[in-house]
Design a protein around this motif. Structure first.
Motif, PDB file in Angstrom:
ATOM      1  N   MET A  20       0.835  -1.201   0.000  1.00  0.00           N
ATOM      2  CA  MET A  20       0.000   0.000   0.000  1.00  0.00           C
ATOM      3  C   MET A  20       0.874   1.258   0.000  1.00  0.00           C
ATOM      4  O   MET A  20       0.572   2.236  -0.684  1.00  0.00           O
ATOM      5  N   GLY A  57      -5.204   0.079   2.624  1.00  0.00           N
ATOM      6  CA  GLY A  57      -5.349   0.663   1.282  1.00  0.00           C
ATOM      7  C   GLY A  57      -6.568   1.551   1.159  1.00  0.00           C
ATOM      8  O   GLY A  57      -7.356   1.701   2.096  1.00  0.00           O
ATOM      9  N   ASP A  58      -6.751   2.150   0.007  1.00  0.00           N
ATOM     10  CA  ASP A  58      -7.950   2.937  -0.261  1.00  0.00           C
ATOM     11  C   ASP A  58      -9.194   2.060  -0.245  1.00  0.00           C
ATOM     12  O   ASP A  58     -10.288   2.517   0.092  1.00  0.00           O
ATOM     13  N   LYS A  93       0.789   4.198  -2.879  1.00  0.00           N
ATOM     14  CA  LYS A  93       0.474   5.591  -2.546  1.00  0.00           C
ATOM     15  C   LYS A  93       1.630   6.517  -2.924  1.00  0.00           C
ATOM     16  O   LYS A  93       1.409   7.622  -3.427  1.00  0.00           O
ATOM     17  N   LYS A 126      -3.988   4.373  -6.909  1.00  0.00           N
ATOM     18  CA  LYS A 126      -4.995   3.936  -5.967  1.00  0.00           C
ATOM     19  C   LYS A 126      -4.541   2.593  -5.406  1.00  0.00           C
ATOM     20  O   LYS A 126      -3.798   1.859  -6.072  1.00  0.00           O
ATOM     21  N   THR A 127      -4.972   2.263  -4.199  1.00  0.00           N
ATOM     22  CA  THR A 127      -4.472   1.053  -3.548  1.00  0.00           C
ATOM     23  C   THR A 127      -5.620   0.187  -3.056  1.00  0.00           C
ATOM     24  O   THR A 127      -6.678   0.688  -2.664  1.00  0.00           O
TER      25      THR A 127
END
Length: 429
Positions: free
Chosen positions: A390, A409-410, A394, A399-400
């Motif tokens: 992650m 993560g996102d 980033k 995006k994660t």
């Protein structure tokens, strides 16, 4: 540069689609595959074309004429009797005096030829073949290359090893004029004769170190069976064919390896330990078919610790690619960090005991891939099962998504399959 297109195929495997026209004239979304090829070449200012025809030659020449309606110059070499995939070189030797493209007339492609030509000129060999991963490596010839692009092995279907990298000859070739002298020196071109390009020309070049492979994830598909024909038509309609040209920014899904694609076993030290996670291949195939580049980005400190050699790591990745290929899935590229800064391991390799920019959570692997494949990192994803994954995503601006319990993560998903369903479903919405 002249493009020579082998357009004499009969298309016996695709006879159920059409038997009234030669294979390069079979329509895809209302236009012959050969016309799609010519339009791709024209868009890149390759306008001098030599069509090598045979079967139903008149159908092709009546349709394209001298090429003027397309703003091109088209000439013809008609084989009265089939000369195989390389017999036409007997006639080409007197017509070509510079580098030239040789393309199979029965494949759908949209590629950045400037990159291909630049690679060929950099390699300096007699020939450079365009290679790529595909969804059916088990019934394709596999090309094995060194890091510098030199081809060191060519494994036909009957010659494959147990595990192999998914790197296949795509049917696009670049030749230097020296190929004609090489063929003469090897007893060819004394008279018109039937020759097989792969087995009698390209593969024998290996012994002299004159064959190179240019690896690309761009769209090149053989439409030689009814199933592949329908797949190509779907890809044209969806815009996937043109989108994959590397002149355009790409979108990618970066995947961690251990615990994301394959079962986590601690430090994975042998191919025997490589076992795909359930549904991992199906998830990757879904991403492949949706037009995402799928790129492996993995830390491999076992190299620095001296527990695995580069050859052993290659074998591990070969097994992974073989297992994925059996399920119709593939990764477009593999990037790994061999470094590990902590010292004190028996057998460790000092050259890898450094602070680097590629060991996740640093983003170096992702930056390298973005440079190589024109990836828009802001439109891409990093997927893995650790905070380091992650962090790398980033830091690169991606995006994660955490999987298998990773929550930083996102987004987070129970499995890679759930992530693939989310991403592909969101695009269709």
């Amino acid at each position: 540069m002249i493009a020579v297109i082998m357009a004499g195929g009969k298309g016996t495997r695709i006879a159920s689609v059409s038997t009234e026209v030669p294979k390069p004239m079979i329509p895809l979304c209302g236009k012959p595959v050969l016309e799609w090829q010519l339009e791709c070449l024209k868009a890149q200012n390759i306008t001098e074309i030599l069509l090598v025809t045979g079967h139903l030659h008149q159908v092709i020449s009546d349709y394209f004429g001298d090429g003027s309606r397309m703003g091109m110059q088209i000439s013809y070499l008609v084989e009265e009797s089939p000369l195989g995939t390389a017999g036409a070189f007997y006639y080409l030797k007197d017509r070509l005096d510079g580098d030239f493209l040789l393309l199979n007339g029965d494949v759908m492609f949209d590629v950045d030829f400037a990159r291909f030509v630049q690679a060929h000129q950099h390699y300096g060999g007699a020939a450079t073949i365009f290679t790529h991963p595909n969804q059916h490596p088990y019934d394709s010839a596999i090309v094995v290359c060194k890091e510098n692009g030199q081809v060191v092995n060519w494994l036909h279907k009957e010659e494959k090893r147990e595990w192999y990298a998914n790197r296949v000859n795509a049917g696009l070739h670049l030749f230097s004029p020296g190929i004609f002298e090489w063929m003469k020196a090897h007893g060819m071109l004394q008279k018109p004769e039937k020759l097989d390009l792969d087995r009698q020309v390209l593969k024998p070049l290996l012994a002299d170190g004159l064959l190179y492979g240019y690896q690309s994830p761009e769209y090149v598909k053989d439409m030689g069976t009814p199933e592949r024909y329908e797949m190509v038509q779907r890809d044209i309609r969806s815009g996937l064919v043109s989108a994959r040209n590397l002149a355009n920014p790409q979108k990618a899904v970066f995947l961690d390896r251990d615990g994301t694609i394959n079962k986590y076993v601690g430090f994975l030290r042998s191919a025997e330990q490589m076992e795909l996670l359930p549904q991992a291949a199906q998830a990757i195939r879904k991403l492949n078919e949706a037009g995402w580049l799928v790129i492996l980005a993995t830390n491999q400190p076992v190299l620095a610790r001296g527990e695995v050699s580069e050859e052993e790591l290659t074998e591990i990745h070969n097994k992974m690619e073989t297992l994925l290929g059996k399920e119709g899935a593939y990764v477009d590229a593999i990037y790994y960090c061999p470094h590990h800064p902590d010292k004190g391991f028996a057998g460790e390799r000092p050259e890898y005991k450094i602070e680097c920019s590629c060991r996740k959570p640093k983003p170096g692997l992702l930056f390298r891939a973005a440079q190589d494949y024109h990836i828009d990192l802001k439109k891409s994803w990093m997927v893995g099962d650790s905070a380091a994954d992650m962090g790398a995503g980033k830091a690169a601006g991606c995006k994660t998504a955490g999987v298998y319990g990773e929550k930083s993560g996102d987004e987070s998903f129970a499995t890679l399959a759930e992530f693939a369903a989310f991403l592909c479903g969101r695009e269709k919405a």
